[in-house]
Design an enzyme around this catalytic site. Structure first.
Site, short mmCIF file in Angstrom:
data_model
loop_
_atom_site.label_atom_id
_atom_site.label_comp_id
_atom_site.label_asym_id
_atom_site.label_seq_id
_atom_site.Cartn_x
_atom_site.Cartn_y
_atom_site.Cartn_z
N LYS A 13 0.83 -1.22 0.00
CA LYS A 13 0.00 0.00 0.00
C LYS A 13 0.86 1.27 0.00
CE LYS A 13 -2.20 -1.01 3.86
NZ LYS A 13 -1.59 -2.32 4.22
N ARG A 88 -9.25 0.80 9.16
CA ARG A 88 -8.77 -0.54 9.48
C ARG A 88 -9.87 -1.37 10.15
NH1 ARG A 88 -3.10 0.15 8.97
NH2 ARG A 88 -1.88 -1.35 10.10
N ARG A 127 11.77 -6.49 5.38
CA ARG A 127 11.57 -5.05 5.24
C ARG A 127 12.38 -4.30 6.30
NH1 ARG A 127 5.63 -2.59 4.37
NH2 ARG A 127 5.27 -2.70 6.60
N ARG A 162 11.48 -2.72 12.18
CA ARG A 162 10.47 -2.19 13.10
C ARG A 162 10.18 -3.21 14.21
NH1 ARG A 162 5.79 -0.32 9.02
NH2 ARG A 162 4.54 -1.30 10.65
N ARG A 173 -0.28 -9.38 13.40
CA ARG A 173 -0.85 -8.31 12.56
C ARG A 173 -1.68 -8.90 11.42
NH1 ARG A 173 4.19 -5.25 10.75
NH2 ARG A 173 2.82 -3.88 9.55
P1 AMP Z 1 1.09 0.20 9.41
O1 AMP Z 1 2.36 0.94 9.20
O2 AMP Z 1 -0.05 0.73 8.58
O3 AMP Z 1 1.25 -1.30 9.28
O4 AMP Z 1 0.65 0.47 10.93
C1 AMP Z 1 1.48 0.09 12.00
C2 AMP Z 1 0.66 -0.02 13.28
O5 AMP Z 1 0.04 1.24 13.57
C3 AMP Z 1 -0.50 -1.01 13.20
O6 AMP Z 1 -0.09 -2.34 13.47
C4 AMP Z 1 -1.41 -0.45 14.29
O7 AMP Z 1 -0.93 -0.75 15.58
C5 AMP Z 1 -1.26 1.05 14.10
N1 AMP Z 1 -2.24 1.60 13.13
C6 AMP Z 1 -1.98 2.17 11.92
N2 AMP Z 1 -3.11 2.57 11.31
C7 AMP Z 1 -4.12 2.22 12.15
C8 AMP Z 1 -5.55 2.34 12.07
N3 AMP Z 1 -6.15 2.90 11.01
N4 AMP Z 1 -6.28 1.86 13.11
C9 AMP Z 1 -5.69 1.30 14.20
N5 AMP Z 1 -4.37 1.14 14.32
C10 AMP Z 1 -3.57 1.60 13.31
#
Ligand code: AMP
Length: 215
Positions: A13, A88, A127, A162, A173
């Site tokens: 994404k 999400r 990554r 990360r 996740r």
């Molecule tokens: P990402 O980089 O999009 O994979 O997000 C990393 C982490 O941030 C996720 O595993 C969640 O803990 C948190 N996070 C990001 N976006 C959201 C969202 N829209 N709703 C809830 N948690 C989020």
């Protein structure tokens, strides 16, 4: 363009969003990047979000909606936006529908990027991310390593794995994605907005999106 990018963690994404910004100046809005920036800056939001993030759990909807309500009203979003990692959950999607209607904004599409699970697992384990909250450039140890090991090509900060990209957090996740986020595909299909793109190449995904939007 005004798009939602759906897809599991590691579906590409962020990469697709960055490629799309170059087309018409629409901005990428990644809630994950915003939250990681807040954690690094040590803000109240960051302190509240960090535990959830490290475990691979979702941050509460109320925190996310607070971020998005402000972000979508900033000037740079008026041209268009690519929502990367938001919404999400179904409550977030419902709150977004309400917010967009209040702001008189119409979405073009919700793009569901489908990538096989083995490709996703491999991508997430390999990554690496620039730790500078203002940069957060993504690398891959196999296919796209930084020129100098462990150092970001763009800003010179450390490139790290990360905390939520250990094998245990990744598998959590992905479970969270299947349980909480995958139902959004049905939500946006009902609204007539879903476009599914299958493929592991971000170039092909971008080409399919451009074609759908007649760009
Ligand atoms: P990402 O980089 O999009 O994979 O997000 C990393 C982490 O941030 C996720 O595993 C969640 O803990 C948190 N996070 C990001 N976006 C959201 C969202 N829209 N709703 C809830 N948690 C989020």
């Amino acid at each position: 363009m005004k798009l939602i990018l759906l897809g599991a963690p590691g579906a590409g994404k962020g990469t697709v969003a960055k490629m799309l910004t170059a087309i018409d100046g629409s901005v990428q809005i990644s809630t994950g990047d915003i939250l990681r920036g807040a954690v690094q800056a040590g803000t109240d939001l960051g302190k509240e979000a960090q535990g959830y993030m490290d475990r691979g759990d979702l941050v509460p909807d109320s925190l996310i909606m607070g971020i998005m309500e402000n972000r979508l009203q900033e000037d740079d979003c008026q041209k268009g936006f690519l929502l990367d990692g938001f919404p999400r959950t179904i409550p977030q999607a419902e709150a977004l529908t309400e917010l967009l209607s209040k702001l008189d904004i119409k979405l073009d599409m919700a793009v569901d990027i489908e990538v096989p699970r083995d490709v996703i697992l491999d991508r997430l384990c390999t990554r690496r991310t620039c730790e500078n909250g203002d940069c957060q450039l993504i690398y891959n140890v196999k296919s796209n390593p930084p020129k100098k090991e462990g150092i970001c090509d763009k800003c010179g900060s450390a490139v790290i794995q990360r905390a939520d990209e250990t094998e245990e957090a990744i598998s959590h996740r992905l479970e969270t994605y299947n349980e909480k986020t995958a139902p959004l595909i049905g939500f946006y299909t009902k609204a007539g907005l879903t476009k599914t793109v299958t493929g592991t190449s971000s170039d092909a995904v971008v080409a399919a999106i451009k074609e759908s939007l007649s760009l």
